[in-house]
Scaffold this motif. Structure first.
Motif, PDB file in Angstrom:
ATOM      1  N   ALA A 133       7.591 -13.200  -3.819  1.00 42.80           N
ATOM      2  CA  ALA A 133       8.168 -12.401  -4.913  1.00 42.80           C
ATOM      3  C   ALA A 133       7.381 -12.622  -6.205  1.00 42.80           C
ATOM      4  O   ALA A 133       6.997 -11.663  -6.888  1.00 42.80           O
TER       5      ALA A 133
ATOM      6  N   GLU B 228       4.004 -23.194 -10.683  1.00 39.96           N
ATOM      7  CA  GLU B 228       4.525 -23.501  -9.340  1.00 39.96           C
ATOM      8  C   GLU B 228       4.698 -25.006  -9.193  1.00 39.96           C
ATOM      9  O   GLU B 228       3.779 -25.765  -9.482  1.00 39.96           O
TER      10      GLU B 228
ATOM     11  N   SER C  84      11.377 -16.615  -9.982  1.00 38.88           N
ATOM     12  CA  SER C  84      11.338 -16.115  -8.598  1.00 38.88           C
ATOM     13  C   SER C  84      11.676 -17.234  -7.619  1.00 38.88           C
ATOM     14  O   SER C  84      11.223 -17.229  -6.481  1.00 38.88           O
ATOM     15  N   THR C  85      12.472 -18.177  -8.057  1.00 36.36           N
ATOM     16  CA  THR C  85      12.883 -19.298  -7.199  1.00 36.36           C
ATOM     17  C   THR C  85      14.059 -18.859  -6.321  1.00 36.36           C
ATOM     18  O   THR C  85      14.707 -17.851  -6.612  1.00 36.36           O
TER      19      THR C  85
ATOM     20  N   GLY D 206      13.179 -12.114  -6.091  1.00 32.65           N
ATOM     21  CA  GLY D 206      13.263 -13.010  -4.934  1.00 32.65           C
ATOM     22  C   GLY D 206      13.873 -12.293  -3.752  1.00 32.65           C
ATOM     23  O   GLY D 206      14.545 -11.268  -3.905  1.00 32.65           O
TER      24      GLY D 206
ATOM     25  N   HIS E 194      13.111 -24.533  14.905  1.00 30.05           N
ATOM     26  CA  HIS E 194      14.029 -24.509  13.762  1.00 30.05           C
ATOM     27  C   HIS E 194      15.430 -24.839  14.234  1.00 30.05           C
ATOM     28  O   HIS E 194      15.874 -24.331  15.273  1.00 30.05           O
TER      29      HIS E 194
ATOM     30  N   GLY F  13       2.688 -20.336  -1.575  1.00 32.94           N
ATOM     31  CA  GLY F  13       3.395 -20.005  -0.339  1.00 32.94           C
ATOM     32  C   GLY F  13       4.896 -20.027  -0.441  1.00 32.94           C
ATOM     33  O   GLY F  13       5.569 -19.196   0.138  1.00 32.94           O
ATOM     34  N   GLY F  14       5.461 -21.024  -1.142  1.00 29.65           N
ATOM     35  CA  GLY F  14       6.914 -21.144  -1.110  1.00 29.65           C
ATOM     36  C   GLY F  14       7.368 -21.305   0.327  1.00 29.65           C
ATOM     37  O   GLY F  14       6.831 -22.130   1.076  1.00 29.65           O
TER      38      GLY F  14
ATOM     39  N   ALA G 135       8.583 -19.404   7.142  1.00 29.96           N
ATOM     40  CA  ALA G 135       8.629 -18.061   7.743  1.00 29.96           C
ATOM     41  C   ALA G 135       7.708 -18.004   8.957  1.00 29.96           C
ATOM     42  O   ALA G 135       6.586 -18.501   8.926  1.00 29.96           O
TER      43      ALA G 135
ATOM     44  N   CYS H 229      17.544 -25.124   6.425  1.00 35.26           N
ATOM     45  CA  CYS H 229      16.958 -25.120   7.774  1.00 35.26           C
ATOM     46  C   CYS H 229      16.084 -26.360   7.949  1.00 35.26           C
ATOM     47  O   CYS H 229      15.145 -26.572   7.177  1.00 35.26           O
TER      48      CYS H 229
ATOM     49  N   ALA I 225       5.031 -26.734  -6.404  1.00 29.57           N
ATOM     50  CA  ALA I 225       4.343 -27.317  -5.245  1.00 29.57           C
ATOM     51  C   ALA I 225       2.842 -27.436  -5.521  1.00 29.57           C
ATOM     52  O   ALA I 225       2.354 -26.995  -6.553  1.00 29.57           O
TER      53      ALA I 225
ATOM     54  N   ALA J 262      11.241 -10.024  -0.373  1.00 35.84           N
ATOM     55  CA  ALA J 262      10.628 -10.734  -1.501  1.00 35.84           C
ATOM     56  C   ALA J 262       9.526  -9.876  -2.122  1.00 35.84           C
ATOM     57  O   ALA J 262       9.416  -9.760  -3.349  1.00 35.84           O
TER      58      ALA J 262
ATOM     59  N   VAL K 250       3.709 -28.107 -11.222  1.00 38.69           N
ATOM     60  CA  VAL K 250       4.432 -27.969 -12.491  1.00 38.69           C
ATOM     61  C   VAL K 250       5.873 -27.601 -12.158  1.00 38.69           C
ATOM     62  O   VAL K 250       6.156 -26.459 -11.762  1.00 38.69           O
TER      63      VAL K 250
ATOM     64  N   ALA L  23       5.300 -19.447  -7.006  1.00 39.27           N
ATOM     65  CA  ALA L  23       4.157 -18.760  -6.386  1.00 39.27           C
ATOM     66  C   ALA L  23       4.447 -18.453  -4.926  1.00 39.27           C
ATOM     67  O   ALA L  23       3.668 -18.764  -4.025  1.00 39.27           O
ATOM     68  N   GLY L  24       5.617 -17.858  -4.678  1.00 37.41           N
ATOM     69  CA  GLY L  24       5.944 -17.326  -3.354  1.00 37.41           C
ATOM     70  C   GLY L  24       5.652 -15.829  -3.351  1.00 37.41           C
ATOM     71  O   GLY L  24       5.002 -15.295  -4.263  1.00 37.41           O
TER      72      GLY L  24
HETATM   73  C1  LIG Z   1      12.551 -21.927   8.020  1.00 37.97           C
HETATM   74  C2  LIG Z   1      12.379 -20.531   7.508  1.00 37.97           C
HETATM   75  C3  LIG Z   1      12.142 -19.489   8.403  1.00 37.97           C
HETATM   76  C4  LIG Z   1      11.960 -18.187   7.936  1.00 37.97           C
HETATM   77  N1  LIG Z   1      11.651 -17.204   8.821  1.00 37.97           N
HETATM   78  C5  LIG Z   1      11.372 -15.965   8.360  1.00 37.97           C
HETATM   79  C6  LIG Z   1      10.886 -14.959   9.241  1.00 37.97           C
HETATM   80  O1  LIG Z   1      10.648 -15.217  10.423  1.00 37.97           O
HETATM   81  N2  LIG Z   1      10.659 -13.718   8.727  1.00 37.97           N
HETATM   82  C7  LIG Z   1      10.846 -13.427   7.399  1.00 37.97           C
HETATM   83  O2  LIG Z   1      10.585 -12.298   6.980  1.00 37.97           O
HETATM   84  N3  LIG Z   1      11.289 -14.378   6.549  1.00 37.97           N
HETATM   85  C8  LIG Z   1      11.541 -15.627   6.993  1.00 37.97           C
HETATM   86  N4  LIG Z   1      11.945 -16.602   6.134  1.00 37.97           N
HETATM   87  C9  LIG Z   1      12.250 -16.230   4.751  1.00 37.97           C
HETATM   88  C10 LIG Z   1      10.988 -16.025   3.920  1.00 37.97           C
HETATM   89  O3  LIG Z   1      10.193 -17.180   3.985  1.00 37.97           O
HETATM   90  C11 LIG Z   1      11.429 -15.739   2.498  1.00 37.97           C
HETATM   91  O4  LIG Z   1      12.244 -14.580   2.512  1.00 37.97           O
HETATM   92  C12 LIG Z   1      10.296 -15.481   1.511  1.00 37.97           C
HETATM   93  O5  LIG Z   1       9.184 -16.309   1.755  1.00 37.97           O
HETATM   94  C13 LIG Z   1      10.876 -15.706   0.119  1.00 37.97           C
HETATM   95  O6  LIG Z   1       9.897 -15.524  -0.872  1.00 37.97           O
HETATM   96  P1  LIG Z   1      10.308 -15.737  -2.389  1.00 37.97           P
HETATM   97  O7  LIG Z   1       9.074 -15.556  -3.196  1.00 37.97           O
HETATM   98  O8  LIG Z   1      11.505 -14.927  -2.712  1.00 37.97           O
HETATM   99  O9  LIG Z   1      10.798 -17.271  -2.500  1.00 37.97           O
HETATM  100  P2  LIG Z   1      10.006 -18.620  -2.203  1.00 37.97           P
HETATM  101  O10 LIG Z   1       9.017 -18.429  -1.130  1.00 37.97           O
HETATM  102  O11 LIG Z   1      11.050 -19.665  -2.005  1.00 37.97           O
HETATM  103  O12 LIG Z   1       9.203 -18.908  -3.549  1.00 37.97           O
HETATM  104  C14 LIG Z   1       9.803 -19.536  -4.656  1.00 37.97           C
HETATM  105  C15 LIG Z   1       8.804 -20.501  -5.274  1.00 37.97           C
HETATM  106  O13 LIG Z   1       9.382 -21.064  -6.459  1.00 37.97           O
HETATM  107  C16 LIG Z   1       8.959 -22.408  -6.553  1.00 37.97           C
HETATM  108  N5  LIG Z   1       9.888 -23.124  -7.435  1.00 37.97           N
HETATM  109  C17 LIG Z   1      11.198 -23.404  -7.211  1.00 37.97           C
HETATM  110  N6  LIG Z   1      11.724 -24.071  -8.265  1.00 37.97           N
HETATM  111  C18 LIG Z   1      10.720 -24.214  -9.170  1.00 37.97           C
HETATM  112  C19 LIG Z   1      10.636 -24.825 -10.452  1.00 37.97           C
HETATM  113  N7  LIG Z   1      11.690 -25.429 -11.019  1.00 37.97           N
HETATM  114  N8  LIG Z   1       9.445 -24.796 -11.100  1.00 37.97           N
HETATM  115  C20 LIG Z   1       8.354 -24.188 -10.542  1.00 37.97           C
HETATM  116  N9  LIG Z   1       8.379 -23.590  -9.316  1.00 37.97           N
HETATM  117  C21 LIG Z   1       9.546 -23.603  -8.647  1.00 37.97           C
HETATM  118  C22 LIG Z   1       9.008 -22.895  -5.114  1.00 37.97           C
HETATM  119  O14 LIG Z   1       8.228 -24.065  -4.928  1.00 37.97           O
HETATM  120  C23 LIG Z   1       8.457 -21.680  -4.368  1.00 37.97           C
HETATM  121  O15 LIG Z   1       7.053 -21.760  -4.202  1.00 37.97           O
HETATM  122  C24 LIG Z   1      12.073 -17.916   6.551  1.00 37.97           C
HETATM  123  C25 LIG Z   1      12.289 -18.965   5.659  1.00 37.97           C
HETATM  124  C26 LIG Z   1      12.423 -20.264   6.125  1.00 37.97           C
HETATM  125  C27 LIG Z   1      12.597 -21.391   5.151  1.00 37.97           C
END
Ligand SMILES: Cc1cc2nc3c(=O)[nH]c(=O)nc-3n(C[C@H](O)[C@H](O)[C@H](O)COP(=O)(O)OP(=O)(O)OC[C@H]3O[C@@H](n4cnc5c(N)ncnc54)[C@H](O)[C@@H]3O)c2cc1C
Length: 329
Positions: free
Chosen positions: A15, A34, A156-157, A305, A230, A40-41, A57, A184, A36, A316, A127, A12-13
């Protein structure tokens, strides 16, 4: 008999939820799973009695036209605002001013746009998916004793969490294994009184830290004097397996050292600070940009993702939306 869905979405991030939103709006029966306790992820927020911190982020850009339109809609609805904090860069000797771009943040926390996307979508939290099994006409998704079935499954992990979930040798696992992600360590700082530094956020190009931001300079965060630092990818990689307490102690020292050569007044009073550390094991990383910002295999499995779309929040979103369009064809 496990419940059957059109599409199961793992994560639930940005993507996962941007994909889920489009699919559900088009009439698909969707379930998001999700691990967590909340949305948010990597856009999650930490909340304590001392206020909130965006510890993942920090802000996002909106250079893509579709994403800019979505950001404008969120802004209109009050879940996103422009961050106009004073931004500087520090190279260990002097300050400089980075190029001016629009920096957007969720309000009251970075995960606010995800709450906006999630409205009316069925999401199960806490979950952790442990594996997927092919069944007649689709897939069964497993989490301990629980299972769900769907014709299609979207993972979308972060890339490095894809492989262990897929059947051995699956082509999507091979693709995900080709993307290396960087960790990080984040330091969450609370000060009992305002810190009068001449910037609200700082890119740091030297030493263990790479970023420092006054969380309370973002719109809607309240008045608590909270900062986020960070660590650089190099430092985080070298110290990946520290306990949070040990990482906190080392990063607190790095935070103090940062100000030694800085020509600033209003330094933090260390006895007034409370700090804690959080590790993002898979913080950033992306494959070289390809034609499609997602991966879809003809057996009903798909990947979305940031790592498939150049990284970042914007990537994302683009990945989730593009995958939804492909699944609706
Ligand atoms: C410290 C930090 C600083 C950042 N700074 C910036 C910034 O300034 N600007 C910017 O644009 N981006 C930034 N980013 C990157 C940005 O946060 C990501 O690009 C974006 O949030 C990714 O979204 P996503 O949905 O692809 O992945 P995620 O947000 O990682 O979502 C994936 C989800 O999958 C879940 N998941 C994983 N494994 C499982 C499983 N086995 N079962 C169920 N659920 C699972 C996770 O809990 C998570 O909620 C930063 C990231 C970090 C960590």
């Amino acid at each position: 008999m496990p419940s059957h869905y059109d599409v199961l979405i793992l994560g639930a991030g940005m993507a996962g939820l941007s994909c889920a939103r489009r699919l559900q709006d088009a009439g698909k029966k969707v379930l998001v799973l999700e691990k967590a306790r909340g949305l948010g992820g990597r856009m999650a927020c930490r909340r304590t009695e001392k206020g909130t911190w965006d510890h993942g982020a920090q802000y996002f850009t909106a250079s893509d036209r579709d994403f800019a339109a979505q950001v404008a809609a969120w802004q209109q609805a009050g879940s996103v605002a422009e961050w106009q904090g004073k931004i500087q860069a520090w190279d260990g000797q002097r300050f400089s001013t980075p190029s001016a771009i629009q920096r957007w943040v969720g309000v009251p926390g970075m995960n606010a746009p995800l709450h906006a996307l999630a409205g009316g979508i069925e999401i199960l939290f806490d979950v952790k998916i442990t594996g997927l099994e092919a069944i007649d006409g689709g897939w069964q998704v497993l989490a301990g004793e629980q299972s769900w079935q769907a014709s299609q499954v979207v993972l979308s992990t972060p890339a490095e969490q894809v492989g262990p979930l897929l059947p051995a040798g699956h082509a999507l696992a091979t693709l995900a294994a080709s993307c290396q992600m960087e960790p990080c360590w984040a330091l969450l700082i609370h000060s009992a009184r305002p810190i009068a530094l001449p910037f609200d956020c700082l890119f740091i190009n030297q030493g263990p830290l790479s970023w420092l931001a006054r969380n309370s300079s973002k719109p809607g965060r309240g008045s608590e004097e909270n900062w986020v630092a960070h660590a650089s990818p190099e430092w985080s990689r070298q110290h990946l397996e520290l306990t949070p307490d040990k990482a906190c102690a080392m990063l607190s020292r790095a935070f103090g050292d940062l100000f030694h050569d800085m020509p600033v007044d209003g330094l933090p009073v260390f006895k007034l600070l409370q700090m804690s550390a959080h590790r993002w094991r898979f913080a950033s990383g992306a494959l070289p940009v390809a034609d499609l910002p997602y991966a879809l295999s003809n057996d009903g499995l798909a990947l979305a993702g940031d790592w498939l779309a150049g990284g970042k929040v914007e990537g994302a979103y683009r990945s989730g939306v593009a995958l939804a369009a492909a699944l609706l064809v």
